[in-house]
Design a protein around this motif. Structure first.
Motif, PDB file in Angstrom:
ATOM      1  N   ARG A  54       0.764  -1.281  -0.084  1.00 35.56           N
ATOM      2  CA  ARG A  54       0.031  -0.005   0.039  1.00 35.56           C
ATOM      3  C   ARG A  54       0.840   1.337   0.050  1.00 35.56           C
ATOM      4  O   ARG A  54       0.516   2.202  -0.716  1.00 35.56           O
ATOM      5  N   ALA A  55       1.799   1.301   0.832  1.00 32.29           N
ATOM      6  CA  ALA A  55       2.665   2.395   1.058  1.00 32.29           C
ATOM      7  C   ALA A  55       3.492   2.582  -0.449  1.00 32.29           C
ATOM      8  O   ALA A  55       3.729   3.793  -1.133  1.00 32.29           O
ATOM      9  N   GLN A  56       3.848   1.557  -1.209  1.00 34.26           N
ATOM     10  CA  GLN A  56       4.495   1.696  -2.450  1.00 34.26           C
ATOM     11  C   GLN A  56       3.415   2.370  -3.576  1.00 34.26           C
ATOM     12  O   GLN A  56       3.791   3.061  -4.406  1.00 34.26           O
ATOM     13  N   ILE A  57       2.014   1.969  -3.423  1.00 35.02           N
ATOM     14  CA  ILE A  57       1.124   2.422  -4.144  1.00 35.02           C
ATOM     15  C   ILE A  57       1.012   3.903  -3.920  1.00 35.02           C
ATOM     16  O   ILE A  57       0.861   4.644  -5.188  1.00 35.02           O
ATOM     17  N   VAL A  58       1.025   4.541  -2.993  1.00 39.19           N
ATOM     18  CA  VAL A  58       0.614   5.637  -2.511  1.00 39.19           C
ATOM     19  C   VAL A  58       1.925   6.662  -3.054  1.00 39.19           C
ATOM     20  O   VAL A  58       1.762   7.658  -3.508  1.00 39.19           O
ATOM     21  N   GLY A  59       2.979   6.070  -3.025  1.00 38.49           N
ATOM     22  CA  GLY A  59       4.144   6.745  -3.615  1.00 38.49           C
ATOM     23  C   GLY A  59       3.966   6.945  -4.847  1.00 38.49           C
ATOM     24  O   GLY A  59       4.637   7.897  -5.424  1.00 38.49           O
ATOM     25  N   ARG A  60       3.208   6.124  -5.713  1.00 39.81           N
ATOM     26  CA  ARG A  60       3.006   6.703  -7.216  1.00 39.81           C
ATOM     27  C   ARG A  60       1.493   7.380  -7.487  1.00 39.81           C
ATOM     28  O   ARG A  60       1.434   8.071  -8.233  1.00 39.81           O
ATOM     29  N   ALA A  61       0.689   7.174  -6.086  1.00 40.89           N
ATOM     30  CA  ALA A  61      -0.544   7.728  -6.268  1.00 40.89           C
ATOM     31  C   ALA A  61      -0.851   8.424  -5.054  1.00 40.89           C
ATOM     32  O   ALA A  61      -1.343   8.079  -4.136  1.00 40.89           O
ATOM     33  N   PRO A  62      -0.398  10.030  -5.184  1.00 38.18           N
ATOM     34  CA  PRO A  62      -0.451  10.337  -3.931  1.00 38.18           C
ATOM     35  C   PRO A  62      -1.606  10.780  -3.017  1.00 38.18           C
ATOM     36  O   PRO A  62      -1.627  11.187  -1.900  1.00 38.18           O
ATOM     37  N   TYR A  63      -2.865  10.640  -4.016  1.00 37.71           N
ATOM     38  CA  TYR A  63      -4.047  11.093  -3.133  1.00 37.71           C
ATOM     39  C   TYR A  63      -4.889   9.760  -2.978  1.00 37.71           C
ATOM     40  O   TYR A  63      -6.038   9.711  -2.660  1.00 37.71           O
ATOM     41  N   ALA A  64      -4.223   8.459  -3.040  1.00 38.58           N
ATOM     42  CA  ALA A  64      -4.557   7.254  -2.747  1.00 38.58           C
ATOM     43  C   ALA A  64      -4.964   6.987  -1.181  1.00 38.58           C
ATOM     44  O   ALA A  64      -5.863   6.169  -1.081  1.00 38.58           O
ATOM     45  N   GLU A  65      -4.389   7.790  -0.275  1.00 32.66           N
ATOM     46  CA  GLU A  65      -4.444   7.539   1.055  1.00 32.66           C
ATOM     47  C   GLU A  65      -5.400   8.449   1.945  1.00 32.66           C
ATOM     48  O   GLU A  65      -4.972   9.609   1.626  1.00 32.66           O
ATOM     49  N   ILE A  66      -6.274   8.044   2.865  1.00 30.58           N
ATOM     50  CA  ILE A  66      -6.881   9.064   3.793  1.00 30.58           C
ATOM     51  C   ILE A  66      -5.747   9.061   4.658  1.00 30.58           C
ATOM     52  O   ILE A  66      -5.464   8.219   5.345  1.00 30.58           O
ATOM     53  N   ARG A  67      -5.500  10.392   5.063  1.00 29.93           N
ATOM     54  CA  ARG A  67      -4.270  10.639   6.041  1.00 29.93           C
ATOM     55  C   ARG A  67      -4.861  11.061   7.430  1.00 29.93           C
ATOM     56  O   ARG A  67      -4.691  12.083   8.003  1.00 29.93           O
ATOM     57  N   ASP A  68      -5.641  10.068   7.912  1.00 30.51           N
ATOM     58  CA  ASP A  68      -6.276  10.072   9.158  1.00 30.51           C
ATOM     59  C   ASP A  68      -6.551   8.814   9.648  1.00 30.51           C
ATOM     60  O   ASP A  68      -6.737   7.726   9.155  1.00 30.51           O
ATOM     61  N   ASN A  69      -6.690   8.677  11.103  1.00 34.73           N
ATOM     62  CA  ASN A  69      -7.004   7.558  11.850  1.00 34.73           C
ATOM     63  C   ASN A  69      -8.379   6.808  11.712  1.00 34.73           C
ATOM     64  O   ASN A  69      -9.395   7.606  12.024  1.00 34.73           O
ATOM     65  N   THR A  70      -8.629   5.684  11.060  1.00 36.20           N
ATOM     66  CA  THR A  70      -9.872   5.039  10.596  1.00 36.20           C
ATOM     67  C   THR A  70     -10.466   4.376  11.876  1.00 36.20           C
ATOM     68  O   THR A  70     -11.458   3.747  11.630  1.00 36.20           O
ATOM     69  N   ILE A  71      -9.710   4.198  12.926  1.00 37.65           N
ATOM     70  CA  ILE A  71     -10.262   3.588  14.064  1.00 37.65           C
ATOM     71  C   ILE A  71     -10.118   3.931  15.378  1.00 37.65           C
ATOM     72  O   ILE A  71     -10.269   3.772  16.446  1.00 37.65           O
ATOM     73  N   SER A  72     -10.058   5.514  15.467  1.00 46.88           N
ATOM     74  CA  SER A  72     -10.067   6.309  16.617  1.00 46.88           C
ATOM     75  C   SER A  72     -11.602   6.197  17.042  1.00 46.88           C
ATOM     76  O   SER A  72     -12.520   6.176  16.217  1.00 46.88           O
ATOM     77  N   ASP A  73     -11.441   6.842  18.406  1.00 49.38           N
ATOM     78  CA  ASP A  73     -12.822   7.067  19.049  1.00 49.38           C
ATOM     79  C   ASP A  73     -13.642   8.322  18.587  1.00 49.38           C
ATOM     80  O   ASP A  73     -14.799   8.462  18.375  1.00 49.38           O
ATOM     81  N   ARG A  74     -12.741   9.047  17.531  1.00 52.27           N
ATOM     82  CA  ARG A  74     -13.458  10.294  16.870  1.00 52.27           C
ATOM     83  C   ARG A  74     -13.932  10.074  15.370  1.00 52.27           C
ATOM     84  O   ARG A  74     -14.339  10.916  14.644  1.00 52.27           O
ATOM     85  N   VAL A  75     -13.489   9.021  14.717  1.00 57.08           N
ATOM     86  CA  VAL A  75     -13.506   8.725  13.246  1.00 57.08           C
ATOM     87  C   VAL A  75     -15.148   8.934  13.100  1.00 57.08           C
ATOM     88  O   VAL A  75     -16.088   8.352  13.664  1.00 57.08           O
ATOM     89  N   LEU A  76     -15.623   9.433  11.941  1.00 56.09           N
ATOM     90  CA  LEU A  76     -16.827   9.869  11.296  1.00 56.09           C
ATOM     91  C   LEU A  76     -16.850   9.084  10.132  1.00 56.09           C
ATOM     92  O   LEU A  76     -16.603   9.634   9.234  1.00 56.09           O
ATOM     93  N   PRO A  77     -17.141   7.759   9.787  1.00 63.12           N
ATOM     94  CA  PRO A  77     -17.522   7.330   8.712  1.00 63.12           C
ATOM     95  C   PRO A  77     -18.540   8.230   7.910  1.00 63.12           C
ATOM     96  O   PRO A  77     -18.234   7.843   6.705  1.00 63.12           O
TER      97      PRO A  77
END
Length: 567
Positions: free
Chosen positions: A484-507
């Motif tokens: 996944r990291a190598q994919i994002v290295g080629r595709a810079p907008y591929a990753e949500i840059r936030d914690n998706t399992i925190s107690d504050r995440v809003l799906p």
């Protein structure tokens, strides 16, 4: 003149901003209506056999330059106690399939045993999508009863709901045996993402309007009277609703290259407009007109959810600030769109910033519409891990993309409070409380930030000159996130840059983002995990579609609003 670069992924890909995105010229619904009009598609109702109980079927065929597609709709008399928007429902007011071509009587009969039962049925490669919808009971009855009594329904009640039916799922890409995406991806009309689903919903809206008129006609006839015909303006104002829950949220995480291409197309379009040296009088006039029309949509946008209420308050304050800005500064200087957007970054909420970012694209179809050609990801080969990459380069990549995650204390319970899993009963994504439910052993790999941070820690004692292949031989458990990291290295907008399992995440932020790319409006969260929207509200019906009305229908027109309200 300053060369404006694309916005930094570390800015764009935060959940709060993604959850504030608005529809744009590159939204999938508008891509479709522009194409249908440009290519002169022809539409016809080829069957409508529905009885006085509202049971039967109808067929609507869209004829394009090379192929035809038909929506086969099955109407049902559903008892009120069986009506549910939940994915575990097993009956609906209407069910649909988009058929590849023109169906025969045998096709309609075969599908009548499968489409109405949805997951319990099976379809074939001639079916491109499978969907279902329920009535908005209150508005449905109001429209039928008023028309049957010879009157037009109340525009205020229509505006309060926005749709007569709402879909609870629109499945494509091989679901239930339907055609795989690869079977149709080379067709020009389906190259852009989700065009099958958008066409299905567009034709569904036509059927729903025909059905409500049909039921009103039958009710009036039974009373020895004649029903009123629903006014074109009121008909046009109603879209198709949609109830979307957690099932959609992981899509953005599970399709990183596709997601990158959506966001990158929008960001490249924003950059292109911001780099324009000047704006013509006609371009400024169109922008101002669409700002005014957008205000009507914002004024009509209501929600009962505290988060959205606050965001709407911010957006309405932003509208007033924009009015002041335009009155004082105009758009006549050098690089006016960059100046406007830079002001918005400083002066407006995230909701307002993304509203402006979408609006500045509107006068520039010739400049930005071509970016839609880059939004699909059908030909992206499965990313093989680059085993020859050095550990030093991997470490630098992780620091660049996942710095936000590396800095998180992943031992703190609040930072890993949630866990994504798949329910055994319906095979649908769920988000549970890690420390309150026995779900951790079923957790899905939907926390790339945490996994990337663990990978970074595992590299701590590895020399920079070592290769990734050596590392993975000893630590294969990190294979998925390293890829996944190598994919994002080629595709810079591929990753949500936030914690998706925190107690504050809003799906709902993930849902809003995806649905905005669809072209949805009137987002109305019902919790932090599901949202209602409206699709194709104000769009011309297929029989009305022209090049002139195929694009800006998403913005309410002041004259139409006055006609609907009788003002």
């Amino acid at each position: 003149m300053t060369d404006i670069l694309c916005r930094d992924p570390n800015t764009v890909m935060r959940l709060q901003r993604l959850g504030s995105i608005h529809q744009s010229r590159l939204s999938f619904m508008r891509l479709l209506t522009r194409r249908l009009a440009r290519e002169g598609w022809r539409f016809q109702q080829t069957a409508f056999e529905v009885n006085d109980k509202g049971e039967g079927h109808a067929v609507y065929t869209a004829h394009g330059p090379d192929r035809a597609y038909s929506l086969i709709a099955y109407a049902h008399d559903l008892p009120a106690e069986k009506r549910s928007d939940r994915v575990i429902a097993d009956a609906w007011d209407a069910t649909f399939t988009l058929f590849d071509g023109v169906p025969t009587a045998a096709d309609i009969e075969r599908l009548s045993h499968n489409i109405p039962v949805q997951e319990a049925g099976r379809v074939t490669g001639t079916e491109l999508s499978v969907s279902r919808a329920n009535r908005s009971v209150r508005l449905w009855e109001h429209v039928v009863s008023e028309l049957a009594a010879g009157r037009q329904p109340d525009a205020a009640q229509i505006e309060a709901v926005g749709y007569l039916m709402r879909t609870t799922a629109v499945y494509g890409s091989g679901k239930l045996g339907a055609a795989d995406r690869e079977m149709i991806a080379d067709r020009a009309e389906f190259r852009a993402p989700f065009q099958v689903e958008m066409l299905s919903v567009y034709l569904t809206r036509w059927f729903v309007l025909d059905l409500v008129q049909h039921m009103a006609n039958l009710r009036a006839a039974a009373a020895g009277a004649e029903a009123a015909q629903l006014s074109p303006e009121l008909a046009r104002s109603m879209g198709i609703g949609n109830s979307t829950g957690l099932g959609m949220a992981p899509f953005l995480l599970n399709h990183p290259v596709l997601f990158n291409n959506w966001v990158a197309a929008r960001e490249n379009a924003i950059r292109a407009v911001r780099n324009l040296a000047k704006a013509s009088a006609d371009e400024v006039a169109l922008f101002r007109e669409l700002v005014d029309r957008s205000k009507l949509s914002i004024a009509a946008w209501h929600s009962e959810h505290p988060i959205q209420i606050e965001k709407l308050g911010d957006l309405r304050a932003d509208v007033a600030k924009l009015d002041t800005y335009l009155a004082q500064h105009g758009l006549t200087g050098a690089q006016p769109w960059d100046v406007l957007y830079s002001w918005a970054e400083q002066a407006l909420s995230l909701e307002g910033q993304e509203w402006i970012a979408s609006l500045i694209l509107e006068p520039y179809g010739a400049l930005v519409d071509g970016f839609a050609e880059e939004m699909a990801a059908d030909n992206t080969a499965t990313f093989r891990i680059a085993g020859a990459m050095s550990i030093g380069d991997l470490r630098a990549l992780l620091k660049d993309v996942y710095a936000w995650a590396i800095d998180i204390d992943w031992q703190a319970p609040e930072n890993r409070a949630r866990a994504w899993y798949v329910s055994e009963e319906k095979l649908e994504p769920r988000l549970g409380e890690r420390f309150e439910e026995p779900i951790e052993e079923y957790e899905q790999p939907l926390a790339p930030g945490r996994d990337a941070a663990q990978l970074y820690q595992a590299l701590a004692h590895w020399p920079d000159e070592a290769q990734v292949a050596e590392f993975l031989l000893r630590h294969p458990e990190h294979r998925h996130v390293l890829r996944r990291a190598q994919i994002v290295g080629r595709a810079p907008y591929a990753e949500i840059r936030d914690n998706t399992i925190s107690d504050r995440v809003l799906p709902i932020d993930m849902l809003r983002c995806k649905l905005a790319f669809f072209g949805a409006t009137q987002f109305d969260p019902r919790s932090d995990r599901w949202v209602r929207i409206c699709m194709y509200g104000n769009a011309p019906l297929p029989t009305e579609l022209t090049v002139e009305n195929a694009d800006f229908w998403v913005f309410p027109d002041q004259e139409t609003v006055l006609e609907e309200t009788g003002a």
